[in-house]
Write a protein that holds these residues in place. Structure first.
Motif, PDB file in Angstrom:
ATOM      1  N   HIS A  91      11.150  -4.802  -7.900  1.00 50.49           N
ATOM      2  CA  HIS A  91      10.490  -3.828  -8.210  1.00 50.49           C
ATOM      3  C   HIS A  91       9.385  -3.888  -9.224  1.00 50.49           C
ATOM      4  O   HIS A  91       9.255  -4.751 -10.170  1.00 50.49           O
ATOM      5  CB  HIS A  91      11.268  -2.875  -8.584  1.00 50.49           C
ATOM      6  N   ILE A  92       8.276  -3.533  -8.780  1.00 49.52           N
ATOM      7  CA  ILE A  92       7.064  -3.304  -9.379  1.00 49.52           C
ATOM      8  C   ILE A  92       7.141  -1.879 -10.130  1.00 49.52           C
ATOM      9  O   ILE A  92       7.539  -0.787  -9.399  1.00 49.52           O
ATOM     10  CB  ILE A  92       5.656  -3.400  -8.563  1.00 49.52           C
ATOM     11  N   ASP A  93       6.708  -2.012 -11.513  1.00 50.36           N
ATOM     12  CA  ASP A  93       6.987  -0.643 -12.254  1.00 50.36           C
ATOM     13  C   ASP A  93       5.559   0.019 -12.083  1.00 50.36           C
ATOM     14  O   ASP A  93       4.403  -0.748 -12.561  1.00 50.36           O
ATOM     15  CB  ASP A  93       7.100  -0.627 -13.646  1.00 50.36           C
ATOM     16  N   GLY A 141      -1.760  10.868 -19.285  1.00 52.31           N
ATOM     17  CA  GLY A 141      -2.714  10.759 -18.032  1.00 52.31           C
ATOM     18  C   GLY A 141      -2.771   9.111 -17.676  1.00 52.31           C
ATOM     19  O   GLY A 141      -3.405   8.744 -16.499  1.00 52.31           O
ATOM     20  N   ASP A 142      -2.471   8.374 -18.487  1.00 54.61           N
ATOM     21  CA  ASP A 142      -2.673   6.999 -18.395  1.00 54.61           C
ATOM     22  C   ASP A 142      -1.193   6.315 -17.454  1.00 54.61           C
ATOM     23  O   ASP A 142      -0.138   6.871 -17.568  1.00 54.61           O
ATOM     24  CB  ASP A 142      -2.821   6.253 -19.588  1.00 54.61           C
ATOM     25  N   VAL A 143      -1.742   5.288 -16.851  1.00 55.31           N
ATOM     26  CA  VAL A 143      -0.889   4.537 -16.045  1.00 55.31           C
ATOM     27  C   VAL A 143      -0.787   3.134 -16.294  1.00 55.31           C
ATOM     28  O   VAL A 143      -1.729   2.470 -16.541  1.00 55.31           O
ATOM     29  CB  VAL A 143      -1.035   4.736 -14.537  1.00 55.31           C
ATOM     30  N   ALA A 144       0.380   2.384 -16.341  1.00 59.35           N
ATOM     31  CA  ALA A 144       0.142   1.092 -16.295  1.00 59.35           C
ATOM     32  C   ALA A 144       1.381   0.347 -15.159  1.00 59.35           C
ATOM     33  O   ALA A 144       2.452   1.136 -15.121  1.00 59.35           O
ATOM     34  CB  ALA A 144       1.115   0.482 -17.828  1.00 59.35           C
ATOM     35  N   VAL A 145       0.707  -0.635 -14.281  1.00 55.43           N
ATOM     36  CA  VAL A 145       1.522  -1.006 -13.542  1.00 55.43           C
ATOM     37  C   VAL A 145       1.907  -2.614 -13.742  1.00 55.43           C
ATOM     38  O   VAL A 145       1.048  -3.349 -14.145  1.00 55.43           O
ATOM     39  CB  VAL A 145       0.890  -1.187 -12.141  1.00 55.43           C
ATOM     40  N   VAL A 169       8.867   6.566 -14.290  1.00 50.29           N
ATOM     41  CA  VAL A 169       8.547   4.975 -13.962  1.00 50.29           C
ATOM     42  C   VAL A 169       8.840   4.958 -12.262  1.00 50.29           C
ATOM     43  O   VAL A 169       9.982   5.377 -11.932  1.00 50.29           O
ATOM     44  CB  VAL A 169       9.373   3.840 -14.738  1.00 50.29           C
ATOM     45  N   VAL A 170       7.913   4.656 -11.597  1.00 50.22           N
ATOM     46  CA  VAL A 170       8.136   4.817 -10.256  1.00 50.22           C
ATOM     47  C   VAL A 170       8.218   3.186  -9.910  1.00 50.22           C
ATOM     48  O   VAL A 170       7.483   2.436 -10.150  1.00 50.22           O
ATOM     49  CB  VAL A 170       6.669   5.413  -9.611  1.00 50.22           C
ATOM     50  N   LYS A 171       9.235   3.002  -9.205  1.00 45.89           N
ATOM     51  CA  LYS A 171       9.697   1.618  -8.872  1.00 45.89           C
ATOM     52  C   LYS A 171       9.444   1.374  -7.290  1.00 45.89           C
ATOM     53  O   LYS A 171       9.684   2.173  -6.300  1.00 45.89           O
ATOM     54  CB  LYS A 171      11.244   1.648  -9.063  1.00 45.89           C
ATOM     55  N   VAL A 172       8.433   0.519  -7.073  1.00 44.71           N
ATOM     56  CA  VAL A 172       7.809   0.100  -5.868  1.00 44.71           C
ATOM     57  C   VAL A 172       8.701  -1.253  -5.344  1.00 44.71           C
ATOM     58  O   VAL A 172       8.484  -2.172  -6.275  1.00 44.71           O
ATOM     59  CB  VAL A 172       6.298   0.082  -6.063  1.00 44.71           C
TER      60      VAL A 172
END
Length: 175
Positions: A91-93, A141-145, A169-172
């Motif tokens: 997964h990608i976080d 409001g910030d995001v890290a992938v 944390v969205v798991k792709v």
């Protein structure tokens, strides 16, 4: 690649939601992840309300489409000695800070030793501490992938004191 991330070999992407959205791969799985991130960041949305109501120290899993899922979290940031480096293979976080602020350290897997071997059940590798990691500061409001080569240590204090953070944390899926 069934709508996952395919053979993407990018390094971490960080910034405001709008900036990160423009940099993410254009796949169905990322579209689902970013739609959910937009929803949880939208004032007054049911997803945001659910996350903000989460008890501190708790987490909740939310199933999205295409094998994508989110883990909603509420916690206090920790001092660096309490943190640990981790990575994932399947997964990608997509880490979305909804309230609070934290620091995340990130280093390439090639520059990081494995501390505890990969656990396929949890899609989790625990890495040894590493010098020379980059420091990313995330505000609401910030995001890290984080991609599979991005060994990361999330949830760290941005200052001297612990801060309450609400994050998803969205798991792709990678493939």
């Amino acid at each position: 690649s069934a709508g996952g991330a395919g053979s993407i070999r990018a390094m971490a992407i960080t910034g405001t939601f709008a900036t990160v959205r423009e940099q993410c791969p254009r796949t169905p799985a990322f579209a689902a992840a970013l739609a959910y991130a937009a929803e949880v960041l939208r004032e007054g949305s049911p997803a945001r309300g659910r996350l903000l109501a989460l008890e501190p120290g708790k987490s909740a899993r939310v199933e999205l489409e295409g094998g994508v899922f989110a883990i909603e979290q509420a916690y206090l940031t920790k001092a660096r000695p309490e943190g640990f480096f981790e990575s994932h293979r399947r997964h990608i976080d997509v880490q979305v800070v909804v309230s609070g602020r934290e620091v995340i350290e990130v280093i390439d897997a090639a520059r990081s030793a494995v501390h505890v071997p990969y656990d396929p059940e949890r899609d989790f590798t625990h890495h040894a501490d590493a010098a020379g990691a980059s420091v990313v500061r995330l505000e609401a409001g910030d995001v890290a992938v984080f991609f599979p080569p991005d060994v990361h240590m999330p949830g760290l204090r941005a200052g001297a004191d612990a801060v309450a953070v609400r994050k998803t944390v969205v798991k792709v899926p990678v493939g």
